[in-house]
Write an enzyme that holds these catalytic residues in place. Structure first.
Site, PDB file in Angstrom:
ATOM      1  CG  ASP A   1      -5.114  -5.992   2.147  1.00  0.00           C
ATOM      2  OD1 ASP A   1      -5.723  -7.049   2.393  1.00  0.00           O
ATOM      3  OD2 ASP A   1      -4.848  -5.624   0.991  1.00  0.00           O
TER       4      ASP A   1
ATOM      5  CG  HIS B   1      -4.024  -1.215  -1.016  1.00  0.00           C
ATOM      6  ND1 HIS B   1      -3.805  -1.317   0.330  1.00  0.00           N
ATOM      7  CD2 HIS B   1      -4.508  -2.419  -1.411  1.00  0.00           C
ATOM      8  CE1 HIS B   1      -4.156  -2.520   0.751  1.00  0.00           C
ATOM      9  NE2 HIS B   1      -4.582  -3.207  -0.288  1.00  0.00           N
TER      10      HIS B   1
ATOM     11  CB  SER C   1      -0.954  -0.032   1.202  1.00  0.00           C
ATOM     12  OG  SER C   1      -1.923   0.992   1.100  1.00  0.00           O
ATOM     13  CB  THR C   2       0.984   4.292   2.130  1.00  0.00           C
ATOM     14  OG1 THR C   2      -0.436   4.413   2.133  1.00  0.00           O
ATOM     15  CG2 THR C   2       1.617   5.663   2.066  1.00  0.00           C
TER      16      THR C   2
ATOM     17  CG  MET D   1      -1.451   4.008   5.992  1.00  0.00           C
ATOM     18  SD  MET D   1      -2.511   5.441   5.699  1.00  0.00           S
ATOM     19  CE  MET D   1      -1.261   6.705   5.458  1.00  0.00           C
TER      20      MET D   1
END
Length: 350
Positions: A286, A193, A166-167, A283
């Site tokens: 997941d 993501h 993600s991030t 974050m």
């Protein structure tokens, strides 16, 4: 929340600056502390105002947004959300280059007549305000991005590498895919993501960096060594059985669709001991349950260490669940996968 989230809005269009500022200011927890029309002003105001988040346009006079991102991340590291026109009308390198330079996220600018609830700007800004960013040295060290020389890969039992990120993930994936050899012996499937509109740009950007064949996954296509499939937006990407990928509608898992956990759980079921799971910076949680499924199925599990993460949320959750065999630095992902492909053992994980 306590102290308000301070935001600097950067865009050469007065109308866009007003629209963005208005959308943010409607939330009582956010304060727009400044705005400006070019990258040079953005650098000066970031140093002066020390905002929690900067929203950054790309195409601006005097100094463009990408140059400004590079300066800010080198001189005054700040979470940056890049707002751009539809990426499908631009080269993939243009938008994704911002991620390489240190920006945390990408989002399409809203239409002039879009209401404040028509896009997730407030939510995104609040999330990014909590990220502890690190300094990015100006002028990427190209030697670091060059693939390390490796000998030809021997046949191995590694069946799949399933990745959740993600991030901060695109930067790690870029480095990983730039360093893996063309004959890497297992297919790689990635859930990253990202704003749905940037999925194709992300895949093109990563493909340009890699000797492997990188593209968005399509329903029913085969999983082959030397190929990397990126989960497309709006559907879950799974491996229903060995050697095949499928795209399935459904509901969000861990707040996401596609979900890293859904992918990793399917890899655990289809590949068992031949599955390698990897959870990168991001974050939330997941991927954590999916990594645990791979570990319980006898596969090997890796997660990015806290030192090299932009956000340790997802790897941290996997560690909490005792799902991680080995914690690795974000710069060492490709080298670690090559060692595993050669059958070499890794040091005991934490």
């Amino acid at each position: 929340m306590g102290k308000k989230v301070s935001v600097l809005v950067v865009d050469d269009s007065l109308i866009c600056r007003q629209l963005i500022s208005q959308a943010l200011s409607q939330d009582p927890d956010i304060e727009v502390v400044g705005s400006c029309a070019d990258g040079k002003q953005a650098i000066a105001l970031t140093k002066e105002l020390r905002p929690h988040v900067v929203t950054m346009d790309v195409d601006m006079p005097v100094m463009d947004g990408l140059t400004a991102v590079e300066h800010i991340m080198a001189e005054c590291p700040t979470p940056i959300l890049v707002l751009t026109a539809d990426p499908r009308s631009q080269a993939p390198e243009l938008t994704c280059r911002a991620l390489e330079l240190g920006a945390l996220a990408l989002q399409i600018k809203p239409a002039i007549d879009a209401g404040p609830d028509a896009w997730n700007l407030v939510r995104e800004v609040k999330l990014l305000s909590s990220v502890r960013v690190i300094r990015h040295l100006r002028g990427p060290k190209r030697a670091q991005l060059m693939p390390r020389p490796v000998t030809a890969m021997p046949p191995v039992s590694m069946g799949i590498v399933a990745v959740a990120a993600s991030t901060g993930g695109p930067q790690v994936l870029y480095r990983m895919l730039s360093e893996l050899p063309a004959d890497f012996p297992a297919p790689i499937v990635i859930v990253q993501h990202i704003n749905a509109a940037f999925s194709e740009s992300l895949a093109g950007w990563l493909a340009n960096a890699s000797k492997l064949k990188v593209r968005l996954a399509q329903d029913g296509e085969p999983l082959m060594p030397g190929h990397v499939l990126i989960a497309p937006p709006g559907l879950h990407t799974i491996t229903p059985f060995r050697g095949r990928v499928a795209l399935k509608p459904g509901t969000e898992r861990d707040g996401h669709m596609p979900s890293g956990t859904v992918l990793l759980e399917s890899a655990a079921k289809a590949y068992g001991r031949r599955a390698v799971g990897l959870v990168l910076t991001g974050m939330g949680a997941d991927g954590a349950e999916g990594l645990l499924a791979i570990k319980q199925g006898g596969g090997l599990t890796l997660a990015q260490n806290e030192e090299s993460c932009v956000v340790f949320g997802m790897p941290g959750e996997a560690v909490e669940r005792k799902a991680v065999d080995h914690l690795i630095h974000g710069d060492d992902v490709a080298a670690t996968l090559v060692r595993l492909a050669r059958g070499e053992s890794l040091a005991a994980g934490r």
